[in-house]
Design a protein around this motif. Structure first.
Motif, PDB file in Angstrom:
ATOM      1  N   THR A 199      -4.640  10.152   1.924  1.00 44.05           N
ATOM      2  CA  THR A 199      -4.562  10.761   3.105  1.00 44.05           C
ATOM      3  C   THR A 199      -5.968  11.389   3.298  1.00 44.05           C
ATOM      4  OG1 THR A 199      -3.890  12.959   2.091  1.00 44.05           O
ATOM      5  CG2 THR A 199      -2.038  11.149   2.720  1.00 44.05           C
ATOM      6  N   GLU A 218      -5.607  -8.065  -6.964  1.00 41.55           N
ATOM      7  CA  GLU A 218      -5.210  -6.639  -6.714  1.00 41.55           C
ATOM      8  C   GLU A 218      -3.613  -6.941  -6.816  1.00 41.55           C
ATOM      9  OE1 GLU A 218      -6.732  -3.977  -3.671  1.00 41.55           O
ATOM     10  OE2 GLU A 218      -5.383  -4.876  -2.313  1.00 41.55           O
ATOM     11  N   SER A 270      -9.798   7.156   1.826  1.00 41.26           N
ATOM     12  CA  SER A 270     -10.197   5.857   1.032  1.00 41.26           C
ATOM     13  C   SER A 270      -9.219   5.311   0.528  1.00 41.26           C
ATOM     14  CB  SER A 270     -11.370   6.273   0.016  1.00 41.26           C
ATOM     15  OG  SER A 270     -10.915   7.005  -0.824  1.00 41.26           O
ATOM     16  N   THR A 271      -9.291   4.115  -0.321  1.00 43.01           N
ATOM     17  CA  THR A 271      -8.230   3.340  -0.693  1.00 43.01           C
ATOM     18  C   THR A 271      -8.433   2.671  -2.130  1.00 43.01           C
ATOM     19  OG1 THR A 271      -7.391   2.305   1.649  1.00 43.01           O
ATOM     20  CG2 THR A 271      -6.754   1.180  -0.465  1.00 43.01           C
ATOM     21  N   ARG A 302      -2.224  -1.329  -3.547  1.00 45.12           N
ATOM     22  CA  ARG A 302      -3.124  -0.276  -3.230  1.00 45.12           C
ATOM     23  C   ARG A 302      -2.761   0.995  -3.003  1.00 45.12           C
ATOM     24  NH1 ARG A 302      -6.212  -3.468   1.693  1.00 45.12           N
ATOM     25  NH2 ARG A 302      -5.223  -5.439   0.872  1.00 45.12           N
ATOM     26  N   ILE A 303      -3.592   2.188  -3.256  1.00 43.05           N
ATOM     27  CA  ILE A 303      -3.247   3.324  -2.996  1.00 43.05           C
ATOM     28  C   ILE A 303      -4.120   4.169  -1.850  1.00 43.05           C
ATOM     29  CG2 ILE A 303      -2.891   5.835  -3.920  1.00 43.05           C
ATOM     30  CD1 ILE A 303      -2.735   4.524  -6.785  1.00 43.05           C
ATOM     31  N   HIS A 304      -3.715   4.247  -0.809  1.00 42.75           N
ATOM     32  CA  HIS A 304      -4.431   4.902   0.449  1.00 42.75           C
ATOM     33  C   HIS A 304      -4.324   6.276   0.227  1.00 42.75           C
ATOM     34  CE1 HIS A 304      -4.895   6.125   4.725  1.00 42.75           C
ATOM     35  NE2 HIS A 304      -6.042   5.312   4.456  1.00 42.75           N
ATOM     36  N   THR A 328       1.026  -1.150  -0.026  1.00 42.88           N
ATOM     37  CA  THR A 328      -0.043   0.085   0.090  1.00 42.88           C
ATOM     38  C   THR A 328       0.748   1.292   0.128  1.00 42.88           C
ATOM     39  OG1 THR A 328      -1.601  -1.281   1.169  1.00 42.88           O
ATOM     40  CG2 THR A 328      -1.829   1.299   1.184  1.00 42.88           C
ATOM     41  N   SER A 367      -7.853   0.576  -5.278  1.00 39.58           N
ATOM     42  CA  SER A 367      -7.309  -0.788  -5.797  1.00 39.58           C
ATOM     43  C   SER A 367      -6.436  -0.822  -7.178  1.00 39.58           C
ATOM     44  CB  SER A 367      -8.480  -1.473  -5.563  1.00 39.58           C
ATOM     45  OG  SER A 367      -7.733  -3.015  -5.962  1.00 39.58           O
ATOM     46  N   GLU A 390       0.927   5.339   0.302  1.00 41.26           N
ATOM     47  CA  GLU A 390       0.014   6.438   0.610  1.00 41.26           C
ATOM     48  C   GLU A 390       0.367   7.595  -0.070  1.00 41.26           C
ATOM     49  OE1 GLU A 390      -1.596   6.456   3.726  1.00 41.26           O
ATOM     50  OE2 GLU A 390      -0.677   4.445   4.032  1.00 41.26           O
TER      51      GLU A 390
END
Ligand code: C2O
Ligand code: CU
Ligand code: CU
Length: 473
Positions: A326, A319, A296-297, A322-324, A226, A299, A228
């Motif tokens: 901020t 998947e 949000s995250t 992921r990109i979470h 993941t 995929s 950020e």
């Protein structure tokens, strides 16, 4: 100069009193945003700024890829992927390679216009580097873009065990930064639940025909990491598909990729796409602007790509990472500068035609693949001359796609009428679809020697779908 750069310069002047303000003026990614996918960088031992000189060893290394298990990988310098080698356009690159594997190997510099004796093709450009032996690679990084290195002996096994790494050639003349940069090495590995590596011959002839894919998807050696990110900030991803058979078809729901380049640097102009295809060996240079609710995250998904007989049957999306996002509100994306490169179409008037057919046969119950019906070990080299332009037409008679790769020279894909496909780009790997035909123009510069071409589904290459160009002065 852009508004952003002016602000940046102003920020620098004020820095002694206003460190905190610089961040507010210039939205940025959170600290450590990309730490989940950080690449180990190769250590440049040479103080000369125009020379990158590194040591590289191939050796077995036990890695924890699936949590709590040990996988007996083969690695460059003990990690997966191999160290990130970073050069500037025009730099000399020297790699002191040592083979600490139990098998012979070589290192091939995929896409780089190296001299033939630096190309890592065993028996043609250099002898195998035997266990315990060394070989020094020495070449110039003469084209911008993302490249990669991998062995060229028993390739499906050695690449499948983990031997591959990225080499980026930065172009300092590219101008303004286009986004926050990531280099992403996509691959896969066939790992059992206990961490052991699957038998490289699994599935027998069908495995060979299909091209054996790994069950574990990896991004820079990690499973589903993941990153950020702050929404709205543009990112620039340079991606290589280092998997031995798997096609990477990427999608992010509700997002588009702006593809600005491929195998050999930028294209004439960018193209927008909602799915990004990378066949084994291919690279892409793309801009992405992640957007979504704060916190949000997103995929980033592998989507099944139909590369022939049964390859999408019953296969779910997966998947990749992921990109979470901020909790900050979306940043305003800086206006995109004009991205353009003028690439002259190769003059194909009077070009020599080369016609190849990708074929399949059987010998003593084993699948054999070939080109024009002849497996690599029986094929005579195609003759070519320095300075000559050729138009290659590659027909596929098999039930599977083949990502066709030529060593040492970039080419320009052509359409059915022989016109360049726009936007023009320099490529070294090109898909040939089931029952399809692909065409390209290539002009040989002055690097005589033996140059390979092959399908980059490595099971296919090992089964005989490989050939040579003998380039003469
Ligand atoms: Cu990645 Cu023979 O090539
Ligand atoms: Cu190559
Ligand atoms: Cu193939």
């Amino acid at each position: 100069m852009s508004f952003k750069l002016v602000l940046f310069a102003a920020g620098l002047t004020l820095a002694p009193f206003a460190l905190g303000c610089a961040d507010e003026a210039l939205p940025s990614q959170p600290a450590g945003w990309d730490s989940a996918v950080t690449l180990r960088e190769a250590v440049d031992k040479n103080p000369d700024p125009a020379i990158v000189e590194v040591d590289l060893s191939a050796r077995p290394s036990d890695l924890e890829i699936l949590p709590g298990t040990t996988t007996p990988a083969w690695t460059y310098d003990g990690g997966l992927p191999g160290p990130f080698i970073r050069a500037k356009l025009g730099d000399r690159v020297i790699v002191h390679f040592k083979n600490e594997l139990p098998s012979p190997t070589t290192v091939h510099w995929h896409g780089i216009r190296v001299p033939a004796n630096m190309d890592g093709t065993p028996g043609h450009s250099q002898p195998d580097t035997l266990p315990g032996e060394s070989f020094t690679y020495d070449f110039v990084a003469s084209d911008p873009g993302l490249y990669w290195y991998h062995p060229h002996v028993d390739s499906a096994v050695q690449v499948g065990n983990g031997l591959y790494g990225p080499l980026l050639v930065d172009d300092p003349g590219e101008g303004e930064k286009l986004g926050d940069e990531l280099v992403l090495v996509l691959s896969d590995m066939a790992i059992a639940e206990d961490g052991s590596l699957e038998d490289p011959k699994t599935g027998g002839n069908f495995g060979t025909l299909f091209g054996r894919e790994g069950n574990v998807l990896l991004v820079n050696g990690r499973v589903d990491p993941t990153i950020e990110a702050r929404a709205g900030l543009r990112q620039r991803w340079r991606i290589v598909n280092a998997a031995k058979s798997r096609y990477y078809y990427l999608a992010i729901a509700g997002h588009e990729f702006t593809r600005i380049g491929g195998d050999g640097g930028w294209m004439e102009h960018p193209v927008e796409t909602d799915k990004l295809l990378l066949t084994p060996g291919e690279r892409a240079d793309v801009l992405v602007e992640p957007r979504g609710a704060p916190g949000s995250t997103l995929s980033v998904r592998w989507v099944p790509y139909d590369r022939g007989y049964g390859t999408t049957f019953n296969r779910p999306e997966e998947e990749v990472f992921r990109i979470h996002l901020t909790n900050e509100p979306a940043a305003e994306a800086a206006p995109l500068p004009t991205i353009a490169r003028s690439i002259e179409a190769l003059d194909t008037a009077g070009a020599k035609p080369v016609k190849l057919t990708l074929t399949q046969s059987e010998l003593n119950g084993e699948v054999v693949m070939g080109i024009n019906g002849v497996p690599s070990w029986e094929a005579n080299p195609l003759m070519a001359a320095v300075g000559e332009t050729e138009v290659w037409t590659i027909d596929n008679t098999m039930e599977f796609d083949h990502p066709f790769h030529l060593h040492g020279f970039f080419f320009q894909p052509l359409d059915e009428s022989g016109a360049p496909i726009r936007p023009i780009e320099w490529k070294d790997t090109l898909n040939v679809a089931v029952d399809g035909t692909s065409r390209f123009a290539v002009k040989y510069d002055n690097r005589p020697g033996m140059w390979m071409f092959h399908c980059h589904i490595l099971d296919h290459a090992d089964a005989g779908m490989m050939g040579m160009v003998q380039l003469q002065q």
